[in-house]
Design a protein around this motif. Structure first.
Motif, short mmCIF file in Angstrom:
data_model
loop_
_atom_site.label_atom_id
_atom_site.label_comp_id
_atom_site.label_asym_id
_atom_site.label_seq_id
_atom_site.Cartn_x
_atom_site.Cartn_y
_atom_site.Cartn_z
N PRO A 118 -131.14 -6.77 19.05
CA PRO A 118 -130.68 -6.73 20.44
C PRO A 118 -130.44 -8.13 21.01
N TRP A 119 -129.50 -8.19 22.00
CA TRP A 119 -129.23 -9.42 22.70
C TRP A 119 -129.96 -9.40 24.03
N SER A 120 -130.75 -10.41 24.29
CA SER A 120 -131.53 -10.43 25.53
C SER A 120 -130.61 -10.68 26.72
N PRO A 121 -131.02 -10.27 27.92
CA PRO A 121 -130.23 -10.56 29.11
C PRO A 121 -129.95 -12.05 29.29
N ASP A 122 -130.93 -12.89 28.98
CA ASP A 122 -130.72 -14.33 29.13
C ASP A 122 -129.67 -14.84 28.15
N ALA A 123 -129.70 -14.30 26.92
CA ALA A 123 -128.71 -14.74 25.94
C ALA A 123 -127.30 -14.32 26.35
N VAL A 124 -127.16 -13.10 26.86
CA VAL A 124 -125.85 -12.65 27.32
C VAL A 124 -125.39 -13.49 28.50
N ALA A 125 -126.29 -13.77 29.43
CA ALA A 125 -125.94 -14.58 30.59
C ALA A 125 -125.46 -15.97 30.16
N GLU A 126 -126.08 -16.54 29.15
CA GLU A 126 -125.66 -17.85 28.65
C GLU A 126 -124.26 -17.78 28.05
N ALA A 127 -123.99 -16.70 27.30
CA ALA A 127 -122.66 -16.52 26.72
C ALA A 127 -121.61 -16.37 27.81
N TRP A 128 -121.92 -15.59 28.84
CA TRP A 128 -120.98 -15.41 29.94
C TRP A 128 -120.72 -16.74 30.68
N ALA A 129 -121.76 -17.53 30.83
CA ALA A 129 -121.59 -18.83 31.50
C ALA A 129 -120.61 -19.72 30.73
N GLY A 130 -120.74 -19.71 29.42
CA GLY A 130 -119.82 -20.49 28.60
C GLY A 130 -118.39 -19.97 28.70
#
Length: 408
Positions: A324-336
């Motif tokens: 699974p992808w954590s919410p923080d990891a997804v948020a970091e990807a979206w920021a990029g």
């Protein structure tokens, strides 16, 4: 079925993103409402910024066979026929490290789809119309009209200018322009012997423009006629029909008026865009392509900008590893992703509107000023396009200046 990424929409943006994600090992399920993958319209243009990215992504060679590479982007007055200026595509390649290309929209879509399937990481499902989607916090789910439910780590909404996802987020509406486009192709053997297939030609006229360029190694001539509809300005319910097309182009320079008759006269495409957004993401869902930044076509960047979205998303999501992808990891990807895309894509939207206004000026004084600005502009002064086609890879002196009015 659970995937790392679910994509809704099987147009060029969605399929391109699936291909670039799949090439990086990301598991993708793409849902397309139509029974077959197909692209409406005819030709499209891919600037040096797009073809360079496709090379960097390792997918250029697989689609280049369907491309045509013009030698010049030529600008002419649609009423008088005067040749105003051109951009030299050979020199643009030197400066930006890649070539300006044109190709048939469906050829590009099919090549991207073939490449996506070949990765072994992409499942494309047709006849699956999305009727609902939910962000559960730790995953997303998508329901279709066939009664199926698909789950994934994130959802990428590539569902076009009328995006269901965007409507739920923003609630905005498309921005109409009152312009309508008619598109079509002519077989190469029906094209006048005077036509130069090495050129992509833009004819600019009062409240209208006309574009011509070759496709499929000169086997076809792509043509697009765009005009401001008098019926729209009057508030007519039915506007932009073939009768208006013929009326608006009557009396233009003979190659323009004759070319217009080779268009599909069945229907036109009303032209509209969307207001720029400050963000393309929310929770585990992201917008891409026209759903994020639908733009008018005057910079010829619509399809290309959607492909840039896919490349950015692939870079930032592929580093997240297995689910699974954590919410923080997804948020970091979206920021990029947003750092890469929001500012630039919004500038493309706004600048496209400006270029449309300039092309279509319709008073005598404004036409004189526009044409003179084109005449006196140095073809090798790239200040107005460096922001779009850059970064610059070769800053050495350009080719010697050629006379803007010189005909080959």
């Amino acid at each position: 079925m659970h995937s790392q990424v679910i994509i809704t929409g099987g147009g060029i943006g969605g399929i391109g993103a699936a291909l670039m994600l799949g090439r990086r090992g990301v598991q993708v399920t793409l849902l397309e409402r139509e029974p077959e993958l197909t692209e409406g319209g005819f030709g499209l243009q891919l600037g040096p910024n797009i073809t360079r990215m496709l090379k960097q992504e390792g997918v250029f060679d697989s689609i280049a066979g369907g491309m045509v590479f013009p030698k010049r982007l030529a600008f002419r007055n649609a009423t008088t026929g005067e040749f105003l200026n051109f951009l030299d595509c050979d020199d643009m390649e030197r400066r930006y490290g890649s070539r300006y290309a044109v190709m048939h929209r469906n050829d590009l879509l099919q090549a991207l789809a073939q490449g996506a399937r070949a990765t072994g990481n992409v499942t494309i499902l047709n006849s699956e119309k999305v009727v609902d989607f939910t962000d559960h916090g730790d995953h997303v789910s998508v329901a279709t009209d066939t009664g199926k439910t698909f789950t994934g780590e994130v959802l990428l909404a590539a569902d076009g200018i009328h995006s269901r996802v965007r409507r739920q987020w923003v609630g905005d509406a498309v921005v109409p322009t009152g312009y309508v486009a008619y598109r079509g192709t002519l077989p190469g053997d029906r094209v006048s012997a005077d036509f130069d297939f090495d050129d992509l030609t833009l004819w600019m006229g009062p409240g209208l423009h006309f574009i011509q360029y070759g496709l499929r190694d000169g086997q076809e001539l792509n043509q697009v006629a765009v005009f401001r509809s008098p019926g729209y300005l009057r508030g007519d319910e039915d506007w932009g029909g073939p009768d208006e097309l013929a009326e608006r182009f009557a009396g233009t320079f003979p190659p323009v008026e004759e070319g217009m008759r080779g268009l599909s006269m069945v229907r036109g495409w009303p032209m509209a865009d969307l207001e720029p957004l400050d963000s393309y993401t929310r929770g585990r869902i992201a917008l891409l392509g026209d759903a994020a930044h639908a733009t008018l076509q005057y910079l010829a960047q619509g399809a290309g900008q959607s492909l840039l979205d896919g490349a950015s998303l692939a870079r930032h999501l592929s580093v997240l590893g297995d689910a699974p992808w954590s919410p923080d990891a997804v948020a970091e990807a979206w920021a990029g992703y947003e750092a890469d895309r929001v500012e630039l894509a919004s500038r493309v939207q706004r600048t496209s509107r400006f270029w449309g206004e300039m092309w279509h000026v319709d008073t005598t004084g404004a036409i004189i000023v526009r044409d003179q600005l084109f005449r006196i502009t140095d073809q090798y002064d790239y200040k107005i396009v460096d922001w779009l086609y850059g970064p610059v890879v070769d800053e050495s002196a350009p080719m010697p200046l050629l006379a803007a009015t010189a005909e080959r």
